[in-house]
Design a protein around this motif. Structure first.
Motif, short mmCIF file in Angstrom:
data_model
loop_
_atom_site.label_atom_id
_atom_site.label_comp_id
_atom_site.label_asym_id
_atom_site.label_seq_id
_atom_site.Cartn_x
_atom_site.Cartn_y
_atom_site.Cartn_z
N LYS A 226 0.84 -1.49 -0.16
CA LYS A 226 0.11 0.23 0.44
C LYS A 226 0.90 1.21 0.24
N THR A 227 0.54 2.21 -1.07
CA THR A 227 0.79 3.56 -0.93
C THR A 227 -0.05 4.54 -0.54
N ARG A 228 -0.08 6.25 -0.44
CA ARG A 228 -0.84 7.34 -0.24
C ARG A 228 -0.66 7.27 -2.29
N ILE A 229 -2.40 7.47 -2.16
CA ILE A 229 -2.37 7.42 -3.80
C ILE A 229 -3.15 9.02 -3.72
N SER A 230 -3.26 9.82 -4.82
CA SER A 230 -3.53 11.05 -4.75
C SER A 230 -5.15 10.96 -6.47
N LEU A 231 -6.15 10.59 -6.01
CA LEU A 231 -6.70 10.55 -7.04
C LEU A 231 -6.67 11.64 -8.13
N ASN A 232 -7.16 12.67 -7.66
CA ASN A 232 -6.55 13.85 -8.76
C ASN A 232 -5.92 13.51 -9.59
N THR A 233 -4.86 13.35 -9.25
CA THR A 233 -3.84 13.24 -10.42
C THR A 233 -3.40 11.53 -10.97
N TRP A 234 -3.94 11.01 -9.61
CA TRP A 234 -3.93 9.16 -10.52
C TRP A 234 -5.10 9.02 -11.62
N ILE A 235 -5.58 9.16 -11.08
CA ILE A 235 -6.97 8.58 -11.82
C ILE A 235 -7.11 9.46 -13.67
N PRO A 236 -6.60 10.67 -14.28
CA PRO A 236 -6.66 11.08 -15.37
C PRO A 236 -5.28 10.35 -16.29
N ALA A 237 -4.49 9.91 -15.60
CA ALA A 237 -3.00 9.05 -15.85
C ALA A 237 -3.51 7.46 -16.60
N LEU A 238 -4.99 7.26 -15.09
CA LEU A 238 -5.08 6.03 -16.03
C LEU A 238 -6.49 5.73 -17.16
N LEU A 239 -6.99 6.55 -17.13
CA LEU A 239 -7.53 6.36 -18.26
C LEU A 239 -7.20 6.86 -19.70
N LYS A 240 -5.74 7.82 -19.30
CA LYS A 240 -4.90 8.16 -20.72
C LYS A 240 -4.47 6.99 -21.07
N GLU A 241 -4.25 5.75 -19.80
CA GLU A 241 -4.04 4.27 -20.33
C GLU A 241 -5.56 3.32 -22.07
#
Length: 400
Positions: A226-241
């Motif tokens: 587990k790590t701390r994930i900032s969803l505001n920056t992480w979700i856009p990167a996920l959608l980029k995939e």
């Protein structure tokens, strides 16, 4: 020429019976009845002696008196049931005890049958034959079950070996497609085809990894980092995939996340969980549809929703879709697709490993909403800060 009648030997002929009774006269009487019925007989005058004989004599049935000094028959029965395979040994209680609750006590001790003394020989033989036939069938069923479980385990192991061996050639294909995609001088049609093949290879890679992780999780559980994930920056990167795959299907992706929302999770497992949900949304929604990810804090954690505009999941299937190899029939009419039926099973494993849960709801007027909730701390965002349009003043929302 008449050959005379043919006699068949009973299946219980010569079976070993252990008689346990502190009364010597009762032991002799029972021995005589049983030997006339073609059984082998050993006798024990106490519960302790009976337990000793179990390993050496290996009886196939026990006739057990209830009223005995030091250790009564009820306790002897309980101890037999605690032994390895002791549940399968037929036990018939014999007693002259007239107490009205003695029968119930015998059943609670897990005896199989109950006879009151004095015992009649015909009734005793019939009870023994019936019980031994029943126990033999139970033993055969259990042996068949164990055999089937072993075969299932071997099949699953072979399946995992085969799937694991597919990873190397698939990785080579993915590298080759990435190189082709980077190559200049291609026309748009060729480039789109290469990207479609690349996206398909990535989907196959996720399917293979899902199979391996599900098999591993069923044996030892998921190993989370587990790590701390900032969803505001992480979700856009996920959608980029998923951008290329979405464009090829004329599908739009969007997201909405409360400001400064964080979650403590295994980043790779959470990534693959959401990619599985997005991949399903693309496969089962018609061309021109939209899929949206929404993330909000809850009282005890974080709620992430993936909303699509597909055909939806019938209410009676909403619990079943998270099982292995379960697929809802029917998808986009203009789209051929494939799947293993393991993507949602993997999603549930990941959710539960994070002490969360996942389920599916309706997404009016059309489609499904897959909801993931996980316990976690949030940073400065609270449900009460949300505005009337579902987005707080500092919230982030964007079209991908």
């Amino acid at each position: 020429m008449n050959e005379g009648p043919i006699f068949y030997r009973r299946a219980d002929h010569g079976a070993r019976v252990l008689v346990v009774d502190d009364d010597a006269l009762a032991r002799r009487s029972l021995r005589a009845m049983l030997e006339r019925g073609y059984y082998q007989v050993e006798a024990a005058e106490s519960g302790e002696k009976a337990l000793e004989l179990l390993d050496t004599y290996k009886p196939e049935l026990v006739l057990l008196d209830i009223q005995m000094p030091e250790m009564d028959g009820l306790e002897v029965c309980r101890r037999i049931r605690e032994r390895p395979n002791g549940e399968l040994l037929p036990i018939i209680f014999l007693t002259g005890d007239e107490r009205p609750d003695i029968h119930a006590q015998a059943l609670r001790a897990k005896g199989d049958d109950f006879l009151r003394k004095p015992v009649l020989s015909p009734e005793l033989i019939v009870r023994i034959r019936s019980l031994m036939r029943l126990k033999r069938l139970q033993a055969e069923i259990q042996a068949e079950r164990d055999n089937l479980l072993d075969l299932q385990k071997q099949r699953e192991q072979l399946f995992e070996f085969i799937v694991h061996d597919l990873k190397n050639p698939l990785s080579a294909i993915q590298v080759g497609l990435e190189l082709l995609d980077d190559k200049t001088g291609q026309d748009s049609s060729s480039r789109n085809q290469v990207r479609r093949l690349r996206d398909t290879a990535h989907t196959m890679g996720r399917m293979i990894q899902n199979i391996l992780d599900i098999g591993r999780a069923e044996q030892v559980g998921l190993d989370l980092h587990k790590t701390r994930i900032s969803l505001n920056t992480w979700i856009p990167a996920l959608l980029k995939e998923m951008e290329s795959q979405a464009q090829s299907r004329h599908h739009s992706l969007s997201w909405d996340c409360a400001a400064d929302l964080e979650v403590e999770a295994d980043q790779e497992f959470l990534r693959r969980l959401l990619l599985n949900l997005l991949d399903n949304a693309l496969k089962y929604s018609p061309s021109g549809s939209s899929t949206r990810i929404e993330a909000r804090p809850t009282e005890n954690g974080v709620r992430v929703e993936v909303r699509d505009q597909g055909h939806g999941i019938p209410e009676h299937m909403r619990d079943q879709v998270f099982g292995k190899f379960i697929r809802v029939q029917g998808g986009a009419a203009d789209d051929a697709h494939f799947g293993s039926g393991l993507g949602l099973a993997f999603c549930q494993l990941v959710a539960e490993a994070h002490e969360g849960r996942i389920w599916v709801e309706e997404n009016p007027p059309r489609g499904s909403a897959f909801v993931l909730e996980m316990p976690t701390r949030t940073c400065s965002s609270h449900p009460e800060e949300t505005g009337v349009d579902g987005q707080d003043s500092d919230g982030a929302a964007q079209e991908a």
